[in-house]
Design an enzyme around this catalytic site. Structure first.
Site, PDB file in Angstrom:
ATOM      1  N   TYR A 146    -113.252 -52.527 -35.253  1.00 44.95           N
ATOM      2  CA  TYR A 146    -112.787 -52.099 -33.889  1.00 44.95           C
ATOM      3  C   TYR A 146    -112.442 -50.518 -33.997  1.00 44.95           C
ATOM      4  O   TYR A 146    -112.047 -49.859 -33.041  1.00 44.95           O
ATOM      5  CB  TYR A 146    -111.522 -52.933 -33.521  1.00 44.95           C
ATOM      6  N   LYS A 195    -117.326 -63.265 -44.363  1.00 40.24           N
ATOM      7  CA  LYS A 195    -118.798 -63.722 -44.131  1.00 40.24           C
ATOM      8  C   LYS A 195    -119.502 -63.129 -45.678  1.00 40.24           C
ATOM      9  O   LYS A 195    -120.145 -62.049 -45.623  1.00 40.24           O
ATOM     10  CB  LYS A 195    -119.399 -63.052 -43.075  1.00 40.24           C
ATOM     11  N   ASP A 227    -118.225 -68.842 -39.925  1.00 34.17           N
ATOM     12  CA  ASP A 227    -118.854 -69.772 -39.290  1.00 34.17           C
ATOM     13  C   ASP A 227    -118.268 -71.130 -39.479  1.00 34.17           C
ATOM     14  O   ASP A 227    -117.992 -71.951 -38.504  1.00 34.17           O
ATOM     15  CB  ASP A 227    -120.168 -69.593 -39.200  1.00 34.17           C
ATOM     16  N   ASP A 251    -109.674 -61.779 -34.353  1.00 32.65           N
ATOM     17  CA  ASP A 251    -109.519 -61.879 -32.941  1.00 32.65           C
ATOM     18  C   ASP A 251    -110.401 -63.085 -32.239  1.00 32.65           C
ATOM     19  O   ASP A 251    -109.634 -63.811 -31.536  1.00 32.65           O
ATOM     20  CB  ASP A 251    -110.334 -60.564 -32.422  1.00 32.65           C
ATOM     21  N   ASP A 255    -108.046 -66.553 -30.853  1.00 44.25           N
ATOM     22  CA  ASP A 255    -108.349 -67.416 -29.366  1.00 44.25           C
ATOM     23  C   ASP A 255    -108.774 -68.505 -29.417  1.00 44.25           C
ATOM     24  O   ASP A 255    -108.425 -69.645 -28.859  1.00 44.25           O
ATOM     25  CB  ASP A 255    -109.077 -66.436 -28.672  1.00 44.25           C
TER      26      ASP A 255
END
Ligand code: NAD
Length: 371
Positions: A146, A195, A227, A251, A255
């Site tokens: 980001y 990852k 994942d 992020d 959620d």
């Protein structure tokens, strides 16, 4: 103790929910003998309306001069609000990103837990007789994808976009340290999510986390691919204590974690820097669809104020008093509109209240430690 707090009510339901958090804070401070000095500042859409920009230097300076920031939420409905006709860097959300950066808030803590009284709201099926879980996601907040360089250009006649994912070991270590410190006062387990089978940043992340873990021999550390973590959050969230991860993974996972509690209006969050300074806000947005109707659930903001007392002011008894008052309010069957079950049978014994009445009910259940 005197508490100096910058207060950003923000947009949408922000002013309604922040007034309830202030009501509860005022009451707890009266009981425990503290005084509060609030410094109200604008940020987000309301700042665009007054100053033409979502964040002013004055707001940054006032926030920096206090011990903590209490925030409601910012933003409007992008489909209808004129704020979204502006360039992306002039919109309400750009103000929040810039404020986090200016205050050096690199660690975002998002607890996700299931209130005993709200078990029915959880979308997960019951396993082994219980759906209980209690976890915290520690997300890196000021680095990664980001904040990396980005550009869109035409290469060989084809539009091509590039975003850059970059982390250095210092950025990883400081957020990992927060995660280990938090795990130490919880169930002593850190799951570091990455990852590493694909990304160099993730391989560096693992090395730094494992080197640091030697300073925390009482805390168990495990690695998990992002994942797999997304699946495990739905399959068996009870296995997690502290999840540590980078900005974009955090992020998305936070959620997901908030949705499995079934109640977006309940979850607080804290964003911290290296000192005790922090910004505290609910995990949800400004809910423009219900703004001004006095029906929003203020509990996430009230619990964010409790986190502020614990992390920025070192007042765990006062924080615990607020959390207990919320629990007792729910036990007494008091519900904001979003927490009312649809099923008439399940509504029995429950009482629907407005946003401001929910604040009154919680404040009324704050009791003196000497009572
Ligand atoms: P949202 O969280 O505001 O709302 C999603 C749904 O949940 C809506 O139906 C809303 O009514 C409901 N809801 C949210 N909080 C509630 C509460 N306390 N009580 C009862 N119901 C509640 O998400 P959105 O609609 O995607 O975003 C609305 C605006 O908020 C956008 O402008 C977005 O950019 C902004 N936003 C701000 C923040 C922040 O301030 N940190 C975070 C997320 C979204």
């Amino acid at each position: 103790m005197e508490l100096n707090i910058a207060c950003i009510a923000g947009d949408g339901i922000g002013p309604e929910i922040v007034s309830q958090a202030r009501k509860v804070l005022d009451r707890v401070c009266a009981i425990y003998g503290h005084t509060i000095d609030y410094h109200d500042v604008l940020m987000g859409g309301c700042s665009i309306d007054v100053y033409g920009v979502p964040l002013t230097q004055e707001t940054i300076d006032i926030c920096k001069a206090q011990d903590a920031v209490l925030m409601g939420s910012i933003g409007g409905n992008p489909a209808v609000s004129p704020w979204y006709q502006l360039a992306p860097q002039k919109r309400p959300e750009a103000g929040l990103l810039a404020l986090r950066k200016a205050l050096g808030l690199f660690a975002n803590l998002r607890p996700a837990y299931l209130f005993e009284q709200l078990q029915d709201a959880c979308p997960l099926s019951v396993r082994n007789g219980t759906r209980s879980f209690d976890l915290v996601i520690v997300r890196e907040l000021t680095g990664g994808l980001y904040f990396g360089e980005r550009k869109t250009e035409i290469i060989d006649g084809v539009r091509t976009a590039v975003d850059t994912l970059r982390y250095n070991e210092k950025e990883i270590e400081r957020v990992a340290r927060k995660a280990f410190e938090i795990a130490r006062v919880r169930r002593k387990k850190v799951t570091s999510v990455d990852k590493a089978n694909v990304l160099d940043t993730s391989r560096l992340w693992r090395q730094v986390v494992h080197a640091l873990s030697k300073e925390y021999p009482d805390v168990t550390v495990e690695d998990m691919l992002v994942d797999n973590c997304a699946m495990q959050l739905v399959n068996n969230p009870a296995q997690f204590d502290v999840i540590l991860t980078e900005n974009m993974f955090g992020d998305i996972l936070s959620d997901e974690a908030s949705m499995i509690t079934g109640s977006i209006g309940m979850l607080p969050s804290a964003s911290l820097n290296e000192t005790s300074f922090g910004l505290y806000e609910p995990s949800h947005g400004s809910a423009p669809d219900i703004a001004g109707k006095n029906i929003a659930n203020p509990i996430a903001t009230i619990l964010s104020a409790a986190m502020m007392l614990r992390y920025s002011f070192g007042l765990p008894a006062e924080a615990g008093a607020i959390e207990n008052a919320v629990k007792r309010t729910l036990e007494d069957g008091i519900r904001s509109a979003d927490l009312m079950p649809r099923d008439a049978e399940k509504k029995k014994g429950l009482r629907a209240v407005s946003c401001s009445s929910m604040g009154d009910e919680i404040a009324a259940r704050l009791v003196s430690p000497h009572a």
